[in-house]
Design a protein around this motif. Structure first.
Motif, PDB file in Angstrom:
ATOM      1  N   GLY A 130       0.764  -1.113  -0.148  1.00  0.00           N
ATOM      2  CA  GLY A 130      -0.046  -0.005   0.012  1.00  0.00           C
ATOM      3  C   GLY A 130       0.848   1.199   0.087  1.00  0.00           C
ATOM      4  N   PHE A 131       0.180   2.449   0.136  1.00  0.00           N
ATOM      5  CA  PHE A 131       0.643   3.596   0.246  1.00  0.00           C
ATOM      6  C   PHE A 131       0.292   4.424   1.330  1.00  0.00           C
ATOM      7  CE2 PHE A 131       1.688   2.847  -4.361  1.00  0.00           C
ATOM      8  CZ  PHE A 131       2.437   3.821  -4.790  1.00  0.00           C
ATOM      9  N   ARG A 132       0.986   5.418   1.711  1.00  0.00           N
ATOM     10  CA  ARG A 132       0.727   6.443   2.795  1.00  0.00           C
ATOM     11  C   ARG A 132       0.840   7.738   2.259  1.00  0.00           C
ATOM     12  NH1 ARG A 132       4.666   7.830   7.841  1.00  0.00           N
ATOM     13  NH2 ARG A 132       3.321   9.721   8.674  1.00  0.00           N
ATOM     14  N   PRO A 133      -0.262   8.309   1.517  1.00  0.00           N
ATOM     15  CA  PRO A 133      -0.226   9.697   1.080  1.00  0.00           C
ATOM     16  C   PRO A 133      -0.156  10.700   2.273  1.00  0.00           C
ATOM     17  CG  PRO A 133      -2.616   8.900   0.678  1.00  0.00           C
ATOM     18  CD  PRO A 133      -1.491   7.498   1.477  1.00  0.00           C
ATOM     19  N   ASP A 134       0.951  11.313   2.655  1.00  0.00           N
ATOM     20  CA  ASP A 134       1.037  11.742   3.914  1.00  0.00           C
ATOM     21  C   ASP A 134       0.923  13.363   3.901  1.00  0.00           C
ATOM     22  OD1 ASP A 134       1.599  11.982   6.820  1.00  0.00           O
ATOM     23  OD2 ASP A 134       3.655  13.117   6.109  1.00  0.00           O
ATOM     24  N   SER A 135       1.329  14.192   2.851  1.00  0.00           N
ATOM     25  CA  SER A 135       0.993  15.574   2.767  1.00  0.00           C
ATOM     26  C   SER A 135      -0.172  16.034   1.787  1.00  0.00           C
ATOM     27  CB  SER A 135       2.371  16.477   2.553  1.00  0.00           C
ATOM     28  OG  SER A 135       2.983  15.762   1.294  1.00  0.00           O
ATOM     29  N   ALA A 136      -0.451  15.114   0.842  1.00  0.00           N
ATOM     30  CA  ALA A 136      -1.467  15.534  -0.085  1.00  0.00           C
ATOM     31  C   ALA A 136      -2.785  15.201   0.763  1.00  0.00           C
ATOM     32  CB  ALA A 136      -1.411  14.470  -1.360  1.00  0.00           C
ATOM     33  N   PRO A 137      -3.702  16.206   0.165  1.00  0.00           N
ATOM     34  CA  PRO A 137      -5.163  16.017   0.795  1.00  0.00           C
ATOM     35  C   PRO A 137      -5.601  14.486   0.620  1.00  0.00           C
ATOM     36  CG  PRO A 137      -5.028  18.162  -0.481  1.00  0.00           C
ATOM     37  CD  PRO A 137      -3.828  17.318  -0.650  1.00  0.00           C
ATOM     38  N   ALA A 138      -6.205  14.062   1.676  1.00  0.00           N
ATOM     39  CA  ALA A 138      -6.548  12.547   1.714  1.00  0.00           C
ATOM     40  C   ALA A 138      -7.319  12.107   0.421  1.00  0.00           C
ATOM     41  CB  ALA A 138      -7.377  12.188   3.000  1.00  0.00           C
ATOM     42  N   ILE A 139      -8.301  12.677  -0.034  1.00  0.00           N
ATOM     43  CA  ILE A 139      -8.944  12.137  -1.108  1.00  0.00           C
ATOM     44  C   ILE A 139      -8.367  12.287  -2.311  1.00  0.00           C
ATOM     45  CG2 ILE A 139     -11.277  12.715  -2.539  1.00  0.00           C
ATOM     46  CD1 ILE A 139     -12.722  13.056   0.142  1.00  0.00           C
ATOM     47  N   GLU A 140      -7.644  13.483  -2.713  1.00  0.00           N
ATOM     48  CA  GLU A 140      -6.779  13.796  -3.898  1.00  0.00           C
ATOM     49  C   GLU A 140      -5.774  12.983  -4.028  1.00  0.00           C
ATOM     50  OE1 GLU A 140      -3.854  17.257  -5.389  1.00  0.00           O
ATOM     51  OE2 GLU A 140      -5.715  17.952  -4.325  1.00  0.00           O
TER      52      GLU A 140
END
Length: 286
Positions: free
Chosen positions: A154-164
């Motif tokens: 998986g991925f952890r999108p840390d600094s982008a807005p969650a949905i985007e």
């Protein structure tokens, strides 16, 4: 931490009880909202910016009691041991930052985020295979990522807005023929219950998800002070990043330029290599 201690010295015993009683009630209201999300998975990521160790312990115990198995663990090893929880976390931005700082050429610098993953897998095999893509921008990472990155858990999108950020990663999986329902997204940036609910409802049934809840779990005293505003009790924003490696300056660009670290000259150099696609400036509160 010192500001919080100084602020608390201004309260007598009764006022201090009122402060913590209100904060506990506020925290429990969040727990009650989380109880309404079936199949929720959430963990405590709040050590770095907590109000205090004892307050973090109370928050962990409240989640364990309030949402049961939906509370999957904590990144604080001591609290995990004391509460019979799993110690959880992911690899950190410091890894690609160090490898990038040590790179001798622009080509090696551009390859550093993927070399880190290869090195990680060589050490840990099939375990802990979560990608943290935003050290130098999520869009750049996804655009240049080798196909094998899509095979990670998986991925952890840390600094982008969650949905985007989540939508970009799902699109990447789909473009590589992977089923997002078999993958995992870990959301962790500035979360509170509103954001958790929004992301959960948006992605429910489309991808596996979990939430790493930080500052707004372990340091939310807004509106709780018995004498009005919260001087000294506002949540703090602590940045702990590598500044250099072997005497060479280290950089983090982030999806939010407000969170970038490094010298202006090196930030400009990294931007010339990785670009600024997808980056959007917004205030950093926690």
């Amino acid at each position: 931490m010192n500001c919080a201690r100084a602020a608390l010295k201004n309260y007598g015993p009764f006022a201090l009880d009122v402060l913590y009683a209100r904060a506990k009630a506020k925290m429990w209201e969040k727990v009650e909202r989380l109880q309404k999300l079936p199949d929720l998975k959430i963990s405590d990521f709040g050590t770095r910016r907590r109000h205090s160790f004892l307050w973090q312990r109370w928050c962990v115990e409240a989640l364990k009691e309030g949402i049961g198995e939906a509370f999957t663990g904590t990144s604080n090893v001591k609290l995990a041991m004391d509460n019979d929880l799993e110690a959880l976390g992911t690899n950190a931005h410091e890894l690609p930052m160090v490898l990038a700082a040590l790179a001798q050429t622009d080509e090696a610098l551009k390859a550093a985020p993927y070399q880190v993953l290869q090195d990680w897998e060589s050490y840990y095999g099939g375990n802990l295979k979560i990608v943290l893509p935003d050290a130098f921008g999520t869009d750049s990472f996804l655009k240049h990522a080798p196909d094998w990155v899509a095979d990670w858990t998986g991925f952890r999108p840390d600094s982008a807005p969650a949905i985007e950020g989540g939508e970009k990663i799902i699109a990447r999986w789909q473009s590589r023929g992977r089923d997002p329902r078999e993958k995992l997204l870990i959301f962790s940036d500035g979360l509170d219950v509103d954001m958790i609910e929004e992301a959960y409802l948006h992605f429910d049934g489309r991808v596996r998800m979990t939430f790493g809840w930080g500052t707004n779990l372990t340091n939310d005293f807004e509106g709780c002070a018995p004498d009005g505003p919260n001087p000294g009790l506002d949540p703090i924003s602590i940045v702990a990043k590598v500044s250099e490696a072997n005497g060479r300056p280290a950089v983090k660009l982030s999806d939010n330029p407000a969170k970038a670290t490094g010298t202006p000259e090196e930030i400009a150099r990294y931007l010339s290599i990785f670009g600024d696609a997808g980056m959007a400036l917004h205030a950093v509160k926690v």
